[in-house]
Scaffold this motif. Structure first.
Motif, PDB file in Angstrom:
ATOM      1  N   LEU A  17     -10.494 -39.506 -14.668  1.00 40.66           N
ATOM      2  CA  LEU A  17     -10.306 -39.171 -13.263  1.00 40.66           C
ATOM      3  C   LEU A  17     -11.657 -39.136 -12.565  1.00 40.66           C
ATOM      4  CD1 LEU A  17      -7.686 -36.287 -13.543  1.00 40.66           C
ATOM      5  CD2 LEU A  17      -7.301 -38.609 -12.687  1.00 40.66           C
ATOM      6  N   PRO A  18     -11.700 -39.457 -11.273  1.00 39.32           N
ATOM      7  CA  PRO A  18     -12.976 -39.440 -10.558  1.00 39.32           C
ATOM      8  C   PRO A  18     -13.501 -38.018 -10.365  1.00 39.32           C
ATOM      9  CG  PRO A  18     -11.183 -39.906  -9.049  1.00 39.32           C
ATOM     10  CD  PRO A  18     -10.589 -39.859 -10.423  1.00 39.32           C
ATOM     11  N   ARG A  53      -8.751 -26.695  -2.289  1.00 38.84           N
ATOM     12  CA  ARG A  53      -8.103 -26.744  -3.605  1.00 38.84           C
ATOM     13  C   ARG A  53      -8.769 -25.759  -4.560  1.00 38.84           C
ATOM     14  NH1 ARG A  53      -8.601 -32.802  -5.272  1.00 38.84           N
ATOM     15  NH2 ARG A  53     -10.734 -32.117  -5.148  1.00 38.84           N
ATOM     16  N   ASN A  54      -7.997 -25.233  -5.473  1.00 38.04           N
ATOM     17  CA  ASN A  54      -8.525 -24.245  -6.416  1.00 38.04           C
ATOM     18  C   ASN A  54      -9.654 -24.793  -7.274  1.00 38.04           C
ATOM     19  OD1 ASN A  54      -6.865 -22.202  -5.595  1.00 38.04           O
ATOM     20  ND2 ASN A  54      -5.253 -22.697  -7.046  1.00 38.04           N
ATOM     21  N   GLY A  55      -9.635 -26.069  -7.636  1.00 41.43           N
ATOM     22  CA  GLY A  55     -10.647 -26.628  -8.515  1.00 41.43           C
ATOM     23  C   GLY A  55     -11.944 -27.008  -7.830  1.00 41.43           C
ATOM     24  N   ALA A  72     -11.327 -34.731  -9.609  1.00 41.27           N
ATOM     25  CA  ALA A  72     -10.161 -35.593  -9.394  1.00 41.27           C
ATOM     26  C   ALA A  72     -10.111 -36.136  -7.967  1.00 41.27           C
ATOM     27  CB  ALA A  72      -8.874 -34.860  -9.740  1.00 41.27           C
ATOM     28  N   THR A  73     -11.292 -36.415  -7.416  1.00 37.90           N
ATOM     29  CA  THR A  73     -11.393 -36.921  -6.049  1.00 37.90           C
ATOM     30  C   THR A  73     -12.273 -38.157  -6.054  1.00 37.90           C
ATOM     31  OG1 THR A  73     -11.227 -34.673  -5.194  1.00 37.90           O
ATOM     32  CG2 THR A  73     -12.040 -36.335  -3.681  1.00 37.90           C
ATOM     33  N   GLU A  79     -15.020 -38.740   1.076  1.00 41.79           N
ATOM     34  CA  GLU A  79     -15.414 -39.090   2.443  1.00 41.79           C
ATOM     35  C   GLU A  79     -14.576 -38.314   3.454  1.00 41.79           C
ATOM     36  OE1 GLU A  79     -15.721 -42.951   5.416  1.00 41.79           O
ATOM     37  OE2 GLU A  79     -15.259 -43.257   3.298  1.00 41.79           O
ATOM     38  N   GLN A  80     -13.285 -38.183   3.194  1.00 41.49           N
ATOM     39  CA  GLN A  80     -12.417 -37.419   4.102  1.00 41.49           C
ATOM     40  C   GLN A  80     -12.825 -35.956   4.122  1.00 41.49           C
ATOM     41  OE1 GLN A  80     -10.079 -38.617   6.240  1.00 41.49           O
ATOM     42  NE2 GLN A  80     -10.139 -36.528   7.003  1.00 41.49           N
TER      43      GLN A  80
END
Length: 85
Positions: A17-18, A53-55, A72-73, A79-80
């Motif tokens: 995951l990114p 988000r919690n993470g 996970a982004t 960017e958003q």
């Protein structure tokens, strides 16, 4: 913010995951960031208003800069998030 990024890096590699890092800066006109009120303003801005988000993890990088770790982004999501700030 030294242990958490390492853990997130390992998790990103394991899960494929990114993992994104956003550096954000807030300029406070006419106020020394060393003042407690300005410091609280920066903390509230970075932590309470923009991290959803919690993470997600926010750490102060300097008097006016924050590092925001977004597990996970990908690029578009980071960017958003940066635009939201």
């Amino acid at each position: 913010m030294t242990v958490r990024p390492g853990r997130e890096w390992i998790r990103a590699q394991r899960t494929d995951l990114p993992l994104s890092l956003v550096m954000a800066r807030q300029d406070i006109d006419g106020t020394s960031v060393a003042e407690p009120a300005a410091s609280r303003t920066i903390a509230r801005w970075a932590i309470l208003d923009h991290i959803h988000r919690n993470g997600d993890v926010t750490a102060r990088a300097s008097a006016t800069e924050y590092a925001i770790l977004l597990p996970a982004t990908g690029c578009r999501g980071a960017e958003q998030e940066a635009r939201n700030i």
